[in-house]
Scaffold this active site. Structure first.
Site, PDB file in Angstrom:
ATOM      1  N   GLU A  41       7.805   7.099   5.676  1.00 54.95           N
ATOM      2  CA  GLU A  41       7.156   6.380   4.617  1.00 54.95           C
ATOM      3  C   GLU A  41       5.416   7.197   4.593  1.00 54.95           C
ATOM      4  OE1 GLU A  41       7.565   2.462   4.380  1.00 54.95           O
ATOM      5  OE2 GLU A  41       7.585   2.678   2.330  1.00 54.95           O
ATOM      6  N   LYS A  47      10.773   3.129  -4.504  1.00 57.40           N
ATOM      7  CA  LYS A  47      10.655   2.329  -3.933  1.00 57.40           C
ATOM      8  C   LYS A  47      11.409   1.669  -4.837  1.00 57.40           C
ATOM      9  CE  LYS A  47       9.709   0.114  -0.321  1.00 57.40           C
ATOM     10  NZ  LYS A  47       8.396  -0.364   1.094  1.00 57.40           N
ATOM     11  N   CYS A  49      12.669   1.613   2.981  1.00 57.12           N
ATOM     12  CA  CYS A  49      12.083   1.553   3.893  1.00 57.12           C
ATOM     13  C   CYS A  49      12.998   0.434   3.652  1.00 57.12           C
ATOM     14  CB  CYS A  49      10.652   1.076   4.176  1.00 57.12           C
ATOM     15  SG  CYS A  49      10.094   0.473   6.099  1.00 57.12           S
TER      16      CYS A  49
HETATM   17  O1  LIG Z   1      11.695  -5.511   5.378  1.00 60.59           O
HETATM   18  C1  LIG Z   1      10.999  -5.212   6.508  1.00 60.59           C
HETATM   19  O2  LIG Z   1      11.154  -6.228   7.613  1.00 60.59           O
HETATM   20  C2  LIG Z   1       9.649  -3.928   6.440  1.00 60.59           C
HETATM   21  C3  LIG Z   1      10.323  -3.115   4.984  1.00 60.59           C
HETATM   22  C4  LIG Z   1       8.482  -2.538   5.460  1.00 60.59           C
HETATM   23  O3  LIG Z   1       7.888  -2.400   6.073  1.00 60.59           O
HETATM   24  C5  LIG Z   1       8.911  -1.455   4.192  1.00 60.59           C
HETATM   25  O4  LIG Z   1       9.115  -1.430   3.198  1.00 60.59           O
HETATM   26  O5  LIG Z   1       7.480  -0.294   4.051  1.00 60.59           O
END
Ligand SMILES: O=C(O)CCC(=O)C(=O)O
Length: 325
Positions: free
Chosen positions: A70, A142, A183
Site C-alpha cells: 500500500e 480502497k 489494508c
Molecule cells: O485497520 C488497521 O488497524 C490498520 C489499517 C491501515 O493501516 C490502513 O488501512 O492503512
C-alpha cells in the site's frame, strides 16, 4: 445468489468459473507469487526505481504475480497524498502507472500494484491498479477508509484526504480469479465473503498496518479471511524504515486455504517468493465442505438501521427457509 450492493461493472469477471459448487481451477493453478516489501521514501522517483528493481527480482525468481505495498510511491501521510497523486487516465500525469505497465509487460507478470494516491474528477482515492502483461485489468479504490483514533496511541483519518471507493474488485486471470482489498478493507469479512461467493481463488490485500494494530491483528485477520473462505490470502506491506511519522508493521505474508502460513517475513526490505497450488483450495473445500454446511436459511446479515427500523435488537434474524442470500 449472494446479495450485496455491487455495481456490475466493478466485477471484471466472466462466467468461466461457477459461483457455487466445486471450485474450478484456472489454466495455471500452480505458480509462484512475489511480495515486494520495500521502504518508501520522500523521493518518488527513487520509489519507482525501487519498485522496478524488486519486481524484476521477483520475476527472475519465477513469480507470475507480483504484489506491491500500500502507498509504495508516496509516504503514508495525509500531508503527501495530494502532492504525489496521479491521474491514470492521463498518460502525461501517471509515471507510476506507466512504470507498472512497462515492467509488467517486460517480465510477463500480473501485477497487483499495491496502492497509490489517484486523482480523478477532482477527488483523491487510495487506489490499486491490477494489470496483466502491461494491460490494466481493474482498479480497486480502497472501500473502507482508515479512520481511527486510539487515545494516547494512534490517530489517522484517511477520509480527510481520500474519497472511499464504492466497488469490490475481482478479476479473472490465467492464474485464477483474484479479489482485491486495501489494508483496512481486510477488517471487513463481508468483502472477503463476497469474493468467495464470486468464486475467488485468492484475495490480495496490499496493506500498511502500523505498530499499534499490526502485531495483534495483521496476521490474525489474514488467516481468518483465508480460513473462513477457504482460499489464499496474500498481503504486501512497506518495510519498517519507510519515511514519515507513520511506522509500518511489515510482515508481508501468504496464507493458505486452511489458514496456514505458507510464507512470511519480518519488517525489513525483502522479496518473498512463495509457491501457490490451488489444488490445496479444492482439497480443503472437499475435506471441510463449508459451502454445503452454511445455514443460509438461519442467518442474514443486515444493516443496523434496517434492523432498528424492524425493531430487531440484533443484526441476525431468522428468515423463511426459501430466502436466498
Ligand atoms: O485497520 C488497521 O488497524 C490498520 C489499517 C491501515 O493501516 C490502513 O488501512 O492503512
Amino acid at each position: 445468489m449472494y446479495m450485496m450492493a455491487t455495481s456490475p461493472n466493478s466485477m471484471v469477471v466472466n462466467t468461466s468459473f461457477s459461483r457455487l459448487g466445486p471450485l474450478k481451477l484456472p489454466t495455471i493453478s500452480k505458480f509462484k507469487i512475489g511480495l515486494c516489501q520495500f521502504s518508501v521514501t520522500l523521493d518518488k522517483n527513487q520509489n519507482l526505481i525501487h519498485a522496478r528493481k524488486l519486481i524484476k527480482v521477483a520475476a527472475e525468481q519465477g513469480a507470475r504475480i507480483v504484489v506491491l505495498p500500500e502507498m509504495w510511491n508516496c509516504p503514508y501521510s495525509n500531508d503527501f497524498f495530494a502532492k504525489y497523486a496521479e491521474d491514470y487516465d492521463n498518460k502525461d500525469d501517471s509515471p507510476s502507472f506507466s512504470l507498472l505497465s512497462e515492467v509488467a509487460s517486460c517480465h510477463g507478470v500480473t501485477i497487483v500494484g499495491g496502492s497509490m494516491p489517484e486523482r480523478s474528477n477532482g477527488q483523491l482515492y487510495n487506489t490499486c491498479v491490477f494489470g496483466a502483461d502491461g494491460k490494466l485489468k481493474a482498479k480497486h479504490r480502497k472501500i473502507h477508509l482508515f479512520d481511527i483514533d486510539i487515545q494516547g496511541d494512534i490517530s489517522f483519518k484517511e477520509s480527510e484526504t481520500f474519497t472511499a471507493g464504492d466497488k469490490p474488485t475481482i478479476v479473472d486471470t490465467d492464474i485464477g480469479r483474484i479479489g482485491v482489498g486495501i489494508c483496512h478493507d481486510i477488517r471487513f469479512p463481508e468483502l472477503a465473503m463476497l469474493y468467495r461467493a464470486q468464486g475467488a481463488h485468492m484475495i490480495c490485500y496490499p496493506g500498511a498496518f502500523n505498530m499499534s494494530t499490526g502485531e495483534l491483528l495483521w496476521e490474525l485477520m489474514q488467516r481468518t479471511r483465508a480460513a473462513d473462505n477457504q482460499l489464499l490470502v496474500a498481503t504486501c506491506s512497506p518495510s519498517r524504515g519507510s519515511t514519515g511519522s507513520y511506522t509500518t508493521w511489515g510482515h508481508s505474508t501468504l496464507v493458505g486455504p486452511s489458514g496456514e502460513l505458507i510464507a512470511t517475513t519480518a519488517c525489513e526490505e525483502t522479496v518473498v517468493v512463495a509457491e501457490i497450488d490451488y489444488s490445496a483450495v479444492q482439497l480443503q473445500r472437499q475435506n471441510i465442505p463449508l459451502e454445503k454446511q452454511w445455514r443460509r436459511e438461519i442467518y442474514k446479515f443486515m444493516d443496523i438501521s434496517e434492523a432498528e427500523s424492524l425493531k430487531i435488537s440484533t443484526c441476525f434474524v431468522s428468515l423463511p427457509s426459501d430466502t436466498v442470500l
